[in-house]
Write an enzyme that holds these catalytic residues in place. Structure first.
Site, PDB file in Angstrom:
ATOM      1  N   SER A   1     -63.519  10.518   2.551  1.00  0.00           N
ATOM      2  CA  SER A   1     -63.336  10.038   1.175  1.00  0.00           C
ATOM      3  C   SER A   1     -61.862  10.111   0.786  1.00  0.00           C
ATOM      4  O   SER A   1     -61.464   9.539  -0.227  1.00  0.00           O
ATOM      5  CB  SER A   1     -64.189  10.854   0.201  1.00  0.00           C
ATOM      6  OG  SER A   1     -63.972  12.235   0.394  1.00  0.00           O
TER       7      SER A   1
ATOM      8  N   GLU B   1     -77.033  12.330   1.295  1.00  0.00           N
ATOM      9  CA  GLU B   1     -76.287  11.647   0.222  1.00  0.00           C
ATOM     10  C   GLU B   1     -77.126  10.547  -0.426  1.00  0.00           C
ATOM     11  O   GLU B   1     -77.712   9.700   0.263  1.00  0.00           O
ATOM     12  CB  GLU B   1     -74.993  11.055   0.803  1.00  0.00           C
ATOM     13  CG  GLU B   1     -74.156  10.323  -0.250  1.00  0.00           C
ATOM     14  CD  GLU B   1     -72.706  10.101   0.128  1.00  0.00           C
ATOM     15  OE1 GLU B   1     -72.261  10.632   1.163  1.00  0.00           O
ATOM     16  OE2 GLU B   1     -72.018   9.384  -0.624  1.00  0.00           O
TER      17      GLU B   1
HETATM   18  O1  KIV Z   1     -66.184  11.977   2.785  1.00  0.00           O
HETATM   19  C1  KIV Z   1     -66.727  12.790   2.022  1.00  0.00           C
HETATM   20  O2  KIV Z   1     -66.124  13.318   1.098  1.00  0.00           O
HETATM   21  C2  KIV Z   1     -68.125  13.112   2.274  1.00  0.00           C
HETATM   22  C3  KIV Z   1     -68.829  13.994   1.302  1.00  0.00           C
HETATM   23  C4  KIV Z   1     -68.913  13.414  -0.027  1.00  0.00           C
HETATM   24  C5  KIV Z   1     -70.128  14.447   1.810  1.00  0.00           C
HETATM   25  O3  KIV Z   1     -68.662  12.669   3.242  1.00  0.00           O
END
Ligand code: KIV
Length: 290
Positions: A51, A187
C-alpha cells in the site's frame, strides 16, 4: 553472548496469542520514524505493505510497486523496530514467477530485516509458500479483496458475498493453514464469513474490513491518523485528522515568514557584541586584496 529481549514479538508469539485469546494489533509503516512510534506503542506486527504505492508513492494501485521500492522501505522500517514483528509485503509479480526466483526475492526481504513475508492469494500459491518455508521464511497469507488482483475482480469490491465465492475463501484459508502460513490477512469480506474462517483455523486471522471476530486487526497507519490522500474505505476508523493539523501548521508558518514573525530571537544565533562592532567597521576597499 547477545541479550535476549523478552519483549520481542516473534512468529510463535503471534500463534500463541490466538491460543490465549489475545487480540493481535497490526499496522502498516513505510519509514523509520513511524516504525519507531509503532514499536514504542507496542504494536504486535508492523507490515511494510505494498500500500506504500498508493499511500506514499502516488501510484493509483499497488501493482506498479517494485521490489527495489519495497526493499528500500523495509530497510528504513527495520531500523526503527526493536520489539514488533516486521513483515514485508511481496509486490506484484515478485512471487508469481518461477518458484526459485520467488524464493530468492523473499530472501532479499529477510536480508533487509523482515522476519517474514506476506503474499496474496489462495490454493495456487501453495507451492511457492512451501518453498519459502523450506528456506526458513515465515509466510503470512492474504485472502479476500487482494489488491494485486483488482483487474481480475473489476475493482475494489467486497469478496465472498455469495456462497460459491465464500466457500472458496473458506477452503483457501484451510489450504493455506495446511501449507504452513503463520497467519492470514482477511480483507474486505463479510464479518460472518471472517468469523467462520477464524473459528475453523488454528492460526490467527488478521482482519481489515472483515469485522470484529478476527483474531487481530490491521489498518493502514496513514488512514488511521487521517493522512491518506483521497477516498477512504468504509472499514477505516480515522482516529485523528493529521491532514487538517498539518495544513494549519503549514499555513501558520507561511504567515509568520511573510509577516517577519519567524524566526524569532529564540530561534536565532548571536554574535558577541565586540565582534559585531568590528565587523561593522570593515571598509570594503581595504579588504579586496586577500
Ligand atoms: O499493503 C497493505 O497495506 C496490506 C494491508 C492493508 C493488509 O496489504
Amino acid at each position: 553472548m547477545e541479550k535476549i529481549n523478552s519483549e520481542k514479538i516473534t512468529v510463535p508469539c503471534i500463534i500463541e496469542k490466538k491460543k490465549k485469546g489475545e487480540k493481535i494489533v497490526c499496522l502498516t509503516a513505510y519509514d523509520y520514524p513511524t516504525a519507531k512510534l509503532l514499536d514504542e506503542s507496542e504494536i504486535d506486527i508492523i507490515l511494510v505493505g505494498d500500500s506504500v504505492g498508493n499511500v506514499i508513492l502516488g501510484y493509483s494501485s499497488t501493482i506498479p510497486v517494485s521490489m527495489e521500492e519495497m526493499l528500500h522501505h523495509t530497510k528504513a522500517v527495520a531500523r526503527g523496530i526493536k520489539n514488533s514483528l516486521l513483515i514485508a509485503d511481496m509486490p506484484y509479480p515478485s512471487f508469481h514467477i518461477k518458484i526459485e526466483d520467488s524464493v530468492k526475492n523473499a530472501t532479499r526481504f529477510i536480508k533487509a530485516g523482515a522476519e517474514g513475508v506476506k503474499i496474496e492469494g489462495g490454493k495456487k500459491r501453495v507451492p511457492v509458500i512451501k518453498a519459502m518455508l523450506d528456506a526458513e521464511i515465515p509466510v503470512m497469507g492474504h485472502l479476500g479483496l487482494t489488491p494485486q488482483s483488482i483487474h481480475k475482480f473489476g475493482g475494489y469490491k467486497v469478496q465472498g458475498k455469495e456462497f460459491d465465492d465464500a466457500k472458496i475463501l473458506v477452503e483457501d484459508a484451510l489450504i493455506l493453514e495446511e501449507a504452513g502460513v503463520f497467519s492470514i490477512v482477511l480483507e474486505s469480506i463479510p464479518l460472518e464469513l471472517a468469523e467462520i474462517i477464524t473459528k475453523k483455523l488454528k492460526i490467527p486471522t488478521i482482519g481489515i474490513g472483515a469485522g470484529p471476530y478476527c483474531d487481530g486487526q490491521i489498518l493502514v497507519f496513514h488512514d488511521l491518523v487521517g493522512l491518506s490522500p483521497g477516498y477512504l474505505p468504509k472499514f477505516v476508523r480515522k482516529y485523528l485528522n493529521l491532514q487538517e493539523l498539518i495544513s494549519k501548521a503549514i499555513r501558520d508558518y507561511s504567515e509568520d515568514v511573510k509577516n517577519g514573525k519567524f524566526p524569532g530571537d529564540s530561534e536565532s544565533y548571536h554574535l558577541k557584541e565586540e565582534i559585531k562592532e568590528k565587523l561593522m567597521k570593515i571598509n570594503l576597499w581595504k579588504h579586496t586584496k586577500r
